[in-house]
Design a protein around this motif. Structure first.
Motif, PDB file in Angstrom:
ATOM      1  N   LYS A  42     -30.143  -5.805  18.621  1.00 51.71           N
ATOM      2  CA  LYS A  42     -29.456  -6.421  17.485  1.00 51.71           C
ATOM      3  C   LYS A  42     -28.005  -5.945  17.414  1.00 51.71           C
ATOM      4  O   LYS A  42     -27.094  -6.744  17.146  1.00 51.71           O
ATOM      5  CB  LYS A  42     -30.173  -6.095  16.171  1.00 51.71           C
ATOM      6  CG  LYS A  42     -31.489  -6.840  16.000  1.00 51.71           C
ATOM      7  CD  LYS A  42     -32.160  -6.443  14.691  1.00 51.71           C
ATOM      8  CE  LYS A  42     -33.502  -7.143  14.523  1.00 51.71           C
ATOM      9  NZ  LYS A  42     -34.187  -6.717  13.301  1.00 51.71           N
ATOM     10  N   ALA A  43     -27.805  -4.644  17.659  1.00 58.43           N
ATOM     11  CA  ALA A  43     -26.437  -4.114  17.640  1.00 58.43           C
ATOM     12  C   ALA A  43     -25.606  -4.762  18.738  1.00 58.43           C
ATOM     13  O   ALA A  43     -24.416  -5.093  18.515  1.00 58.43           O
ATOM     14  CB  ALA A  43     -26.452  -2.592  17.802  1.00 58.43           C
ATOM     15  N   MET A  44     -26.218  -4.960  19.913  1.00 56.11           N
ATOM     16  CA  MET A  44     -25.499  -5.614  20.999  1.00 56.11           C
ATOM     17  C   MET A  44     -25.164  -7.063  20.613  1.00 56.11           C
ATOM     18  O   MET A  44     -24.057  -7.544  20.897  1.00 56.11           O
ATOM     19  CB  MET A  44     -26.335  -5.602  22.288  1.00 56.11           C
ATOM     20  CG  MET A  44     -26.499  -4.227  22.897  1.00 56.11           C
ATOM     21  SD  MET A  44     -24.938  -3.510  23.428  1.00 56.11           S
ATOM     22  CE  MET A  44     -24.588  -4.508  24.832  1.00 56.11           C
ATOM     23  N   GLU A  45     -26.093  -7.755  19.978  1.00 61.79           N
ATOM     24  CA  GLU A  45     -25.840  -9.127  19.516  1.00 61.79           C
ATOM     25  C   GLU A  45     -24.697  -9.139  18.504  1.00 61.79           C
ATOM     26  O   GLU A  45     -23.821 -10.017  18.553  1.00 61.79           O
ATOM     27  CB  GLU A  45     -27.113  -9.739  18.906  1.00 61.79           C
ATOM     28  CG  GLU A  45     -28.198 -10.079  19.896  1.00 61.79           C
ATOM     29  CD  GLU A  45     -27.766 -11.168  20.856  1.00 61.79           C
ATOM     30  OE1 GLU A  45     -27.068 -12.126  20.444  1.00 61.79           O
ATOM     31  OE2 GLU A  45     -28.116 -11.047  22.050  1.00 61.79           O
ATOM     32  N   ARG A  46     -24.734  -8.166  17.561  1.00 52.38           N
ATOM     33  CA  ARG A  46     -23.647  -8.112  16.567  1.00 52.38           C
ATOM     34  C   ARG A  46     -22.302  -7.858  17.240  1.00 52.38           C
ATOM     35  O   ARG A  46     -21.294  -8.474  16.893  1.00 52.38           O
ATOM     36  CB  ARG A  46     -23.933  -7.005  15.537  1.00 52.38           C
ATOM     37  CG  ARG A  46     -24.947  -7.402  14.479  1.00 52.38           C
ATOM     38  CD  ARG A  46     -24.981  -6.412  13.326  1.00 52.38           C
ATOM     39  NE  ARG A  46     -25.206  -5.026  13.724  1.00 52.38           N
ATOM     40  CZ  ARG A  46     -26.389  -4.453  13.841  1.00 52.38           C
ATOM     41  NH1 ARG A  46     -27.486  -5.149  13.572  1.00 52.38           N
ATOM     42  NH2 ARG A  46     -26.494  -3.202  14.205  1.00 52.38           N
ATOM     43  N   LEU A  47     -22.319  -6.926  18.221  1.00 56.03           N
ATOM     44  CA  LEU A  47     -21.066  -6.640  18.924  1.00 56.03           C
ATOM     45  C   LEU A  47     -20.583  -7.869  19.694  1.00 56.03           C
ATOM     46  O   LEU A  47     -19.383  -8.187  19.687  1.00 56.03           O
ATOM     47  CB  LEU A  47     -21.251  -5.461  19.893  1.00 56.03           C
ATOM     48  CG  LEU A  47     -21.186  -4.067  19.282  1.00 56.03           C
ATOM     49  CD1 LEU A  47     -21.538  -3.024  20.324  1.00 56.03           C
ATOM     50  CD2 LEU A  47     -19.795  -3.793  18.718  1.00 56.03           C
ATOM     51  N   LYS A  48     -21.511  -8.558  20.359  1.00 56.11           N
ATOM     52  CA  LYS A  48     -21.124  -9.766  21.081  1.00 56.11           C
ATOM     53  C   LYS A  48     -20.526 -10.788  20.117  1.00 56.11           C
ATOM     54  O   LYS A  48     -19.500 -11.407  20.399  1.00 56.11           O
ATOM     55  CB  LYS A  48     -22.326 -10.382  21.812  1.00 56.11           C
ATOM     56  CG  LYS A  48     -22.723  -9.651  23.060  1.00 56.11           C
ATOM     57  CD  LYS A  48     -23.911 -10.353  23.721  1.00 56.11           C
ATOM     58  CE  LYS A  48     -24.394  -9.576  24.908  1.00 56.11           C
ATOM     59  NZ  LYS A  48     -25.588 -10.191  25.517  1.00 56.11           N
ATOM     60  N   GLN A  49     -21.240 -10.945  19.002  1.00 56.24           N
ATOM     61  CA  GLN A  49     -20.739 -11.894  17.993  1.00 56.24           C
ATOM     62  C   GLN A  49     -19.383 -11.448  17.458  1.00 56.24           C
ATOM     63  O   GLN A  49     -18.487 -12.266  17.274  1.00 56.24           O
ATOM     64  CB  GLN A  49     -21.755 -12.035  16.837  1.00 56.24           C
ATOM     65  CG  GLN A  49     -21.418 -13.135  15.863  1.00 56.24           C
ATOM     66  CD  GLN A  49     -21.350 -14.502  16.530  1.00 56.24           C
ATOM     67  OE1 GLN A  49     -22.203 -14.864  17.345  1.00 56.24           O
ATOM     68  NE2 GLN A  49     -20.318 -15.271  16.223  1.00 56.24           N
ATOM     69  N   GLN A  50     -19.235 -10.149  17.256  1.00 59.28           N
ATOM     70  CA  GLN A  50     -17.958  -9.630  16.761  1.00 59.28           C
ATOM     71  C   GLN A  50     -16.852  -9.895  17.779  1.00 59.28           C
ATOM     72  O   GLN A  50     -15.754 -10.304  17.407  1.00 59.28           O
ATOM     73  CB  GLN A  50     -18.086  -8.124  16.471  1.00 59.28           C
ATOM     74  CG  GLN A  50     -16.872  -7.527  15.841  1.00 59.28           C
ATOM     75  CD  GLN A  50     -17.068  -6.038  15.555  1.00 59.28           C
ATOM     76  OE1 GLN A  50     -18.141  -5.496  15.711  1.00 59.28           O
ATOM     77  NE2 GLN A  50     -15.996  -5.397  15.132  1.00 59.28           N
TER      78      GLN A  50
END
Length: 129
Positions: free
Chosen positions: A107-115
């Motif tokens: 999830k953190a990786m997804e958030r970072l990607k989205q960011q």
């Protein structure tokens, strides 16, 4: 004559010795040997009874020891089963925690990607001006 008298005296002495031996043999056969047999028989019976009693006590001790060993073995097996169950629960808990951490990381990786995607869009807005 004197020689005859000595021979008779010697003969009488030998006869008395033989009579004494005969009496001793008779007394030994009819009185002493039966008493000895009885004493020996009684002693052997007493020794046999004592050996039987000792054997029974030893048998009881062995049975008690066997019972104690079985109880101890049962306790050890129960403890081993409990430790095995605890270990399996621990491993399952560790796997669950690992799955949680992996999920949080994803999830953190997804958030970072989205960011980063959002940052690139914002950056594209500023660059296009």
């Amino acid at each position: 004559m004197w020689a005859i008298w000595l021979r008779e005296k010697r003969g009488l002495r030998e006869l008395r010795v033989l009579e004494s031996l005969k009496n001793m043999i008779y007394e030994t056969n009819n009185q002493i040997l039966p008493k000895c047999e009885q004493v020996m028989h009684d002693s052997l019976n007493e020794a046999f009874k004592r050996l039987q009693a000792a054997s029974q006590r030893i048998h009881k001790l062995q049975e008690r020891e066997q019972g104690e060993r079985e109880v101890q073995t049962d306790k050890l097996m129960a403890g081993e089963k409990q430790r095995t169950a605890l270990w399996e629960a621990f491993l399952e808990e560790q796997q669950n925690k690992q799955a949680e951490v992996d999920e949080e990381h994803r999830k953190a990786m997804e958030r970072l990607k989205q960011q980063y995607v959002d940052m690139e869009k914002d950056l594209a807005k500023y660059v296009s001006f």
